[in-house]
Design a protein around this motif. Structure first.
Motif, PDB file in Angstrom:
ATOM      1  N   GLU A  30       0.829  -1.200   0.000  1.00  0.00           N
ATOM      2  CA  GLU A  30       0.000   0.000   0.000  1.00  0.00           C
ATOM      3  C   GLU A  30       0.867   1.255   0.000  1.00  0.00           C
ATOM      4  O   GLU A  30       0.574   2.229  -0.697  1.00  0.00           O
ATOM      5  N   ARG A  31       1.951   1.225   0.791  1.00  0.00           N
ATOM      6  CA  ARG A  31       2.845   2.386   0.810  1.00  0.00           C
ATOM      7  C   ARG A  31       3.492   2.591  -0.558  1.00  0.00           C
ATOM      8  O   ARG A  31       3.629   3.735  -1.026  1.00  0.00           O
ATOM      9  N   LYS A  32       3.864   1.496  -1.208  1.00  0.00           N
ATOM     10  CA  LYS A  32       4.455   1.599  -2.543  1.00  0.00           C
ATOM     11  C   LYS A  32       3.452   2.217  -3.518  1.00  0.00           C
ATOM     12  O   LYS A  32       3.801   3.082  -4.323  1.00  0.00           O
ATOM     13  N   ARG A  33       2.197   1.759  -3.428  1.00  0.00           N
ATOM     14  CA  ARG A  33       1.163   2.304  -4.315  1.00  0.00           C
ATOM     15  C   ARG A  33       0.982   3.802  -4.065  1.00  0.00           C
ATOM     16  O   ARG A  33       0.876   4.601  -5.006  1.00  0.00           O
ATOM     17  N   THR A  34       0.954   4.185  -2.791  1.00  0.00           N
ATOM     18  CA  THR A  34       0.783   5.597  -2.443  1.00  0.00           C
ATOM     19  C   THR A  34       1.954   6.435  -2.957  1.00  0.00           C
ATOM     20  O   THR A  34       1.764   7.538  -3.482  1.00  0.00           O
ATOM     21  N   ILE A  35       3.168   5.906  -2.794  1.00  0.00           N
ATOM     22  CA  ILE A  35       4.360   6.627  -3.263  1.00  0.00           C
ATOM     23  C   ILE A  35       4.330   6.801  -4.772  1.00  0.00           C
ATOM     24  O   ILE A  35       4.644   7.877  -5.304  1.00  0.00           O
ATOM     25  N   GLU A  46       1.637   6.825  -6.680  1.00  0.00           N
ATOM     26  CA  GLU A  46       0.579   7.787  -7.009  1.00  0.00           C
ATOM     27  C   GLU A  46       1.043   9.210  -6.737  1.00  0.00           C
ATOM     28  O   GLU A  46       0.743  10.128  -7.510  1.00  0.00           O
ATOM     29  N   LEU A  47       1.756   9.380  -5.618  1.00  0.00           N
ATOM     30  CA  LEU A  47       2.270  10.712  -5.292  1.00  0.00           C
ATOM     31  C   LEU A  47       3.285  11.165  -6.333  1.00  0.00           C
ATOM     32  O   LEU A  47       3.270  12.326  -6.765  1.00  0.00           O
ATOM     33  N   SER A 106       1.413  12.118  -9.361  1.00  0.00           N
ATOM     34  CA  SER A 106       0.742  13.403  -9.138  1.00  0.00           C
ATOM     35  C   SER A 106       1.735  14.555  -9.236  1.00  0.00           C
ATOM     36  O   SER A 106       1.447  15.593  -9.855  1.00  0.00           O
TER      37      SER A 106
END
Length: 329
Positions: free
Chosen positions: A128-133, A135-136, A139
Motif C-alpha cells: 500500500e505504501r508503494k502504491r501511495t508513493i 501515485e504521489l 501526481s
C-alpha cells in the motif's frame, strides 16, 4: 481465507528450512503468490537483473554466504527497482534495525517472532505504501508538467517568508529572470516602489481568511518595466511548506487597449456635444440671416451688413468643423 490475487515475491534466503517456512506463510495468506528463490547474493543479482515482471516484494535474509549485513542491504536496495525490501533476521539488534531502515529497507522483522499474520501485515502495508508513493510521484509529475508547460506565468512562494520557491518557464520569459536568480528572493523583488502591498502577500486570519485570492496588481520586470497582472492564487503544500501557487497573467496591453478605447469614447462624446450645441448655433444664425436677406428691399447698406454677418457665421461654422475634424484624427 487466503487473500485473492497474485503477487511476485523474491525470497533471498540461504537456509532451506527458513525458506520453506516463509513460503508456507505466504501461501497461507495469499491465494496465488509467485515465488522466486535465491540462496546467495550472486543468484539474487542474476534474478533481479533478468526478472520480468518486476517483483512486488523482496524478502531478505541478512546472512548470505557471499554477502552480509549493511553491505548486503545497500547492494539489494540499489538493484531492487523500487520493490519494497523486508529484512528477515535472527538478530534482535534494535540499533542495527534502525540503521537498516535508514538505508532504504521497508521493514525489519525478527524470524523468531515471525508468523503468517505478521508477515502478511508487513507485506500489505508495504504494498500500500508503494502504491501511495507511486501515485504521489505521478501526481507530482503531472503537477510539474502543468506548472512548467503552462503558457501563463506561474510562481510558488512561501506563505510565511514570501520567498519564491519555484517559477515556470513562462514566468522566466515574461519577467526576464533566470530561475536561479529569482528562487530564494522575496516577492518584494517584483513589486514596484509605488505599488501597494500585494493582496496575496498580506496575512489573513479569522474572518479575513480566504482559500484563494485574486486582483489586478502591478509587477516589476527585471528590465525595469512595470506591467499590470491579473493575479489568481491558491494555497498548496509545497515540499512540506504552506505556500501559494499564483498565476500572473500580463494584461498590460489589454488594459492599454481598453484605456485607448475609453479616451476615444470621451472624444466622441465631446464631438457629439459640439455637434449638438456649438455647430447648431452659427448654423441657426445663417438660416435666419438668409431669411432676412430674402425679405430686404433695396437698402444696399443693410444688405451689406447682413452679408457681413452671414460671412462671419459661415467662418465660425468653418472653424467648428475644423475642430471636429481635428478631434477625429
Amino acid at each position: 481465507m487466503p487473500n485473492k490475487g497474485s503477487h511476485n515475491f523474491l525470497i533471498i534466503e540461504d537456509n532451506p528450512g527458513d525458506f520453506a517456512l516463509i513460503e508456507e506463510f505466504l501461501f497461507e495468506q495469499i491465494e496465488a503468490p509467485v515465488v522466486a528463490h535465491a540462496s546467495t547474493f550472486k543468484q539474487a543479482c542474476a534474478i533481479l537483473f533478468t526478472n520480468t515482471p518486476l517483483f512486488d516484494i523482496i524478502l531478505l535474509d541478512l546472512s548470505l554466504p557471499d554477502c552480509t549485513g549493511i553491505s548486503l542491504i545497500k547492494e539489494i536496495v540499489a538493484i531492487a527497482l523500487n520493490a519494497p525490501v523486508i529484512v528477515l533476521t535472527g538478530y534482535a539488534d534494535l540499533n542495527f534495525g534502525v540503521r537498516s531502515l535508514s538505508l532504504g529497507v521497508s521493514d525489519y522483522l525478527l524470524k523468531d517472532e515471525l508468523t503468517s499474520i505478521t508477515l502478511y501485515r508487513s507485506i500489505v502495508y508495504n504494498l500500500e505504501r508503494k502504491r501511495t508513493i507511486l501515485e504521489l510521484a505521478e501526481s507530482e509529475k503531472k503537477y510539474s508538467q502543468l506548472f512548467h508547460l503552462s503558457p501563463l506565468p506561474m510562481f510558488v512562494f512561501d506563505w510565511e517568508t514570501l520567498i519564491f520557491l519555484d517559477v515556470n518557464d513562462a514566468f522566466i520569459k515574461n519577467y526576464g529572470y533566470a530561475r536561479e536568480e529569482i528562487i530564494g528572493l522575496n516577492l518584494e523583488k517584483i513589486k514596484p516602489c509605488e505599488a501597494t502591498i500585494m493582496p496575496e502577500t498580506m496575512p489573513l486570519n479569522g474572518a479575513q481568511y480566504q482559500e484563494n485570492s485574486s486582483g489586478i496588481l502591478k509587477h516589476l520586470k527585471k528590465n525595469g518595466d512595470v506591467i499590470q497582472v491579473d493575479i489568481q492564487s491558491n494555497f498548496i503544500q509545497y515540499k512540506g511548506k504552506r505556500a501559494k501557487i499564483t498565476i500572473a497573467t500580463d494584461i498590460t496591453e489589454r488594459l492599454n487597449y481598453i484605456q485607448a478605447i475609453e479616451r476615444q469614447n470621451e472624444k466622441l462624446l465631446e464631438i457629439s456635444w459640439i455637434q449638438s450645441h456649438i455647430v447648431r448655433a452659427p448654423l441657426a444664425r445663417i438660416m435666419g440671416l438668409v431669411q432676412v436677406i430674402k425679405e430686404l428691399k433695396d437698402d444696399d447698406k443693410e444688405k451689406e451688413m447682413t452679408l457681413d454677418f452671414l460671412l462671419s457665421s459661415a467662418n465660425e461654422l468653418d472653424e467648428v468643423i475644423k475642430k471636429i475634424t481635428d478631434k477625429t484624427q
